[in-house]
Design an enzyme around this catalytic site. Structure first.
Site, PDB file in Angstrom:
ATOM      1  N   ILE A   3       0.817  -1.215   0.000  1.00  0.00           N
ATOM      2  CA  ILE A   3       0.000   0.000   0.000  1.00  0.00           C
ATOM      3  C   ILE A   3       0.849   1.263   0.000  1.00  0.00           C
ATOM      4  O   ILE A   3       0.327   2.369   0.083  1.00  0.00           O
ATOM      5  CB  ILE A   3      -0.980   0.043   1.197  1.00  0.00           C
ATOM      6  CG1 ILE A   3      -0.260  -0.215   2.519  1.00  0.00           C
ATOM      7  CG2 ILE A   3      -2.101  -0.946   0.997  1.00  0.00           C
ATOM      8  CD1 ILE A   3      -1.179  -0.148   3.726  1.00  0.00           C
ATOM      9  N   GLY A   4       2.171   1.086  -0.059  1.00  0.00           N
ATOM     10  CA  GLY A   4       2.992   2.298  -0.148  1.00  0.00           C
ATOM     11  C   GLY A   4       4.465   1.948  -0.210  1.00  0.00           C
ATOM     12  O   GLY A   4       4.896   0.969   0.390  1.00  0.00           O
ATOM     13  N   VAL A  42       5.207  -0.473   2.739  1.00  0.00           N
ATOM     14  CA  VAL A  42       4.122  -0.694   3.696  1.00  0.00           C
ATOM     15  C   VAL A  42       3.122  -1.677   3.081  1.00  0.00           C
ATOM     16  O   VAL A  42       2.723  -1.509   1.925  1.00  0.00           O
ATOM     17  CB  VAL A  42       3.409   0.623   4.060  1.00  0.00           C
ATOM     18  CG1 VAL A  42       2.287   0.379   5.049  1.00  0.00           C
ATOM     19  CG2 VAL A  42       4.420   1.622   4.633  1.00  0.00           C
ATOM     20  N   ASP A  85       7.003  16.299  11.222  1.00  0.00           N
ATOM     21  CA  ASP A  85       6.794  15.988   9.795  1.00  0.00           C
ATOM     22  C   ASP A  85       5.303  15.940   9.481  1.00  0.00           C
ATOM     23  O   ASP A  85       4.836  15.046   8.771  1.00  0.00           O
ATOM     24  CB  ASP A  85       7.481  14.660   9.425  1.00  0.00           C
ATOM     25  CG  ASP A  85       7.700  14.545   7.902  1.00  0.00           C
ATOM     26  OD1 ASP A  85       7.891  13.420   7.419  1.00  0.00           O
ATOM     27  OD2 ASP A  85       7.632  15.590   7.211  1.00  0.00           O
TER      28      ASP A  85
HETATM   29  C1  LIG Z   1       1.611   4.412   2.744  1.00  0.00           C
HETATM   30  N1  LIG Z   1       0.563   4.076   3.697  1.00  0.00           N
HETATM   31  C2  LIG Z   1      -0.728   3.813   3.379  1.00  0.00           C
HETATM   32  C3  LIG Z   1      -1.430   3.516   4.546  1.00  0.00           C
HETATM   33  C4  LIG Z   1      -2.848   3.127   4.566  1.00  0.00           C
HETATM   34  C5  LIG Z   1      -3.712   4.362   4.495  1.00  0.00           C
HETATM   35  O1  LIG Z   1      -5.002   3.952   4.193  1.00  0.00           O
HETATM   36  C6  LIG Z   1      -0.533   3.598   5.636  1.00  0.00           C
HETATM   37  C7  LIG Z   1      -0.614   3.437   7.028  1.00  0.00           C
HETATM   38  C8  LIG Z   1       0.534   3.610   7.805  1.00  0.00           C
HETATM   39  C9  LIG Z   1       1.802   3.925   7.217  1.00  0.00           C
HETATM   40  C10 LIG Z   1       3.033   4.037   7.997  1.00  0.00           C
HETATM   41  C11 LIG Z   1       3.747   5.236   7.972  1.00  0.00           C
HETATM   42  C12 LIG Z   1       4.935   5.378   8.688  1.00  0.00           C
HETATM   43  C13 LIG Z   1       5.418   4.331   9.475  1.00  0.00           C
HETATM   44  C14 LIG Z   1       4.735   3.123   9.495  1.00  0.00           C
HETATM   45  C15 LIG Z   1       3.555   2.993   8.746  1.00  0.00           C
HETATM   46 CL1  LIG Z   1       2.759   1.479   8.805  1.00  0.00          CL
HETATM   47  C16 LIG Z   1       1.870   4.092   5.829  1.00  0.00           C
HETATM   48  C17 LIG Z   1       0.724   3.945   5.054  1.00  0.00           C
HETATM   49  C18 LIG Z   1       0.130   3.395   9.183  1.00  0.00           C
HETATM   50  O2  LIG Z   1       0.840   3.475  10.202  1.00  0.00           O
HETATM   51  N2  LIG Z   1      -1.201   3.086   9.196  1.00  0.00           N
HETATM   52  C19 LIG Z   1      -1.690   3.105   7.942  1.00  0.00           C
HETATM   53  O3  LIG Z   1      -2.876   2.880   7.669  1.00  0.00           O
END
Ligand SMILES: Cn1cc(CCO)c2c3c(c(-c4ccccc4Cl)cc21)C(=O)NC3=O
Length: 291
Positions: free
Chosen positions: A17-18, A25, A138
Site C-alpha cells: 500500500i505504499g 508498507v 513531519d
Molecule cells: C503508505 N501508507 C498507506 C497507509 C494506509 C492508508 O489507508 C498507511 C498506514 C501507515 C503507514 C506508515 C507510515 C509510517 C510508518 C509506518 C507505517 Cl505502517 C503508511 C501507510 C500506518 O501506520 N497506518 C496506515 O494505515
C-alpha cells in the site's frame, strides 16, 4: 533460526500500500486475531547511524504515545533478516494526500465543515503529542491517515404497504489520525531531523529550536491550506519565501475567519502561532461559542 520469519508466520500479506525511501508498507491480516494492520518493512539501518536513531525514535515515540484516537496506534516492532518491521493500526481511508489528489481530480474541494473536522481531529492529536513534551516534526497530508467507519444511524419501517420494508440510514464516520512518527523528538532535544521542506518554517532552518511545537503548528497550517485547495506548495524559491513572510492566497471557498486562522498558524513569529490547545478553543472550531 534465521529462516523462520515472524512476519510470514504471524501475517498474511494482502498487498503493497505504499513505498518510498522509508521502505514498503503492506496491508496485512494477523493470522491470530484476524485483524488488518499496516506493516512497514524497511532495511535495517546500520548500527549507530542516524537512520537507526530515527528508527528507534519512531518506536519509542509510538510506545510513549500509546492510545489516542487521533494518533495512529502502534502494536509491535521487531527486526528480522536485515529488516526493521513495525506493525501499526491500519487506516482504511487512505492518506489526506490521497484525498486531496482525488478531490482535485474531480474538481471538488472540502467543505468548510469538513475542514473544521480535519482541523479539530489533528489539533486533538497534536495537543496529545505536545502534552507528552514531544513534537512530530513531519506534519503533512501524506502523514495524516483516514479511518472510515460505517454506522447504522436509523432503520425506518415504511408501513405504507402492509408489510414493512426497512430503510437503513448508514452514515460514514471519518476519523483523521496523525501517523509516521519517524521525526518525533523531545521538545527539549536539540537534535532535530528536518521534515518535508514544503512544510518547514524558517526558524527550524535557522536551527532555532526554542518553539518546536509551533513548527508542528506551521506545518499543520500549510496542510489545511493544501486541503483547502491552496496547493501544490513550493519546495523553494520566491513562493516559498512569500509563505514564510506570512503571505498566503485567500482560499475563496472559505470564511474570512478560517483564512485568518491559517495566516496566524503560519505566522513568521512562532510565538504568534496558536498552540494546539488554543486551536481547539478557537471560535472557528467552536462556531456555537464555547459551551
Ligand atoms: C503508505 N501508507 C498507506 C497507509 C494506509 C492508508 O489507508 C498507511 C498506514 C501507515 C503507514 C506508515 C507510515 C509510517 C510508518 C509506518 C507505517 Cl505502517 C503508511 C501507510 C500506518 O501506520 N497506518 C496506515 O494505515
Amino acid at each position: 533460526d534465521s529462516n523462520i520469519s515472524r512476519y510470514h508466520e504471524e501475517f498474511h500479506e494482502l498487498g503493497l500500500i505504499g513505498t518510498g525511501e522509508f521502505g514498503s508498507v503492506y496491508k496485512c491480516i494477523n493470522r491470530l486475531d484476524g485483524c488488518t494492520y499496516a506493516v512497514k518493512k524497511s532495511i535495517k539501518p546500520v548500527a549507530g547511524s542516524i537512520n537507526e536513531k530515527n528508527a528507534l525514535n519512531e518506536v519509542y515515540a509510538h510506545a510513549v504515545l500509546g492510545k489516542h484516537q487521533h494518533v495512529v496506534r502502534y502494536y509491535s516492532a521487531w527486526a528480522e533478516d536485515n529488516h526493521m518491521i513495525i506493525q501499526n493500526e491500519y487506516c482504511n481511508g487512505g492518506s489526506l494526500a490521497d484525498a486531496i489528489l482525488n478531490l482535485e481530480k474531480e474538481k471538488k474541494h472540502f467543505t468548510e465543515i469538513e475542514i473544521r473536522q480535519l482541523l479539530l481531529h489533528v489539533a486533538e492529536g497534536l495537543r496529545y503529542i505536545h502534552s507528552m513534551q514531544l513534537v512530530h516534526m513531519d506534519i503533512k497530508p501524506g502523514n495524516i491517515f483516514i479511518s472510515k467507519e460505517k454506522r447504522l444511524l436509523a432503520v425506518n419501517y415504511d408501513s405504507a404497504d402492509d408489510g414493512f420494508d426497512e430503510e437503513e440510514t448508514i452514515e460514514e464516520e471519518i476519523t483523521y489520525k496523525i501517523g509516521d512518527l519517524g521525526h518525533v523528538t523531545s521538545v527539549n532535544n536539540p537534535q532535530v531531523e528536518e521534515g518535508d521542506c514544503r512544510y518547514l518554517p524558517t526558524e527550524i532552518l535557522r536551527e532555532d529550536f526554542s518553539h518546536l511545537s509551533k513548527a508542528d503548528i506551521f506545518a499543520f497550517g500549510l496542510t489545511i491550506y493544501e486541503a483547502g485547495g491552496g496547493g501544490p506548495l513550493p519546495k523553494n524559491g520566491s513562493e516559498w519565501h512569500d509563505i514564510r513572510n506570512g503571505k498566503l492566497k485567500e482560499l475563496p471557498h472559505y470564511s474570512r475567519d478560517l483564512n485568518e486562522l491559517l495566516k496566524l498558524m503560519i505566522h513568521p513569529n512562532p510565538e504568534m502561532r496558536p498552540s494546539a490547545v488554543c486551536l481547539i478553543q478557537h471560535r472557528v472550531l467552536c462556531p456555537f461559542g464555547n459551551k
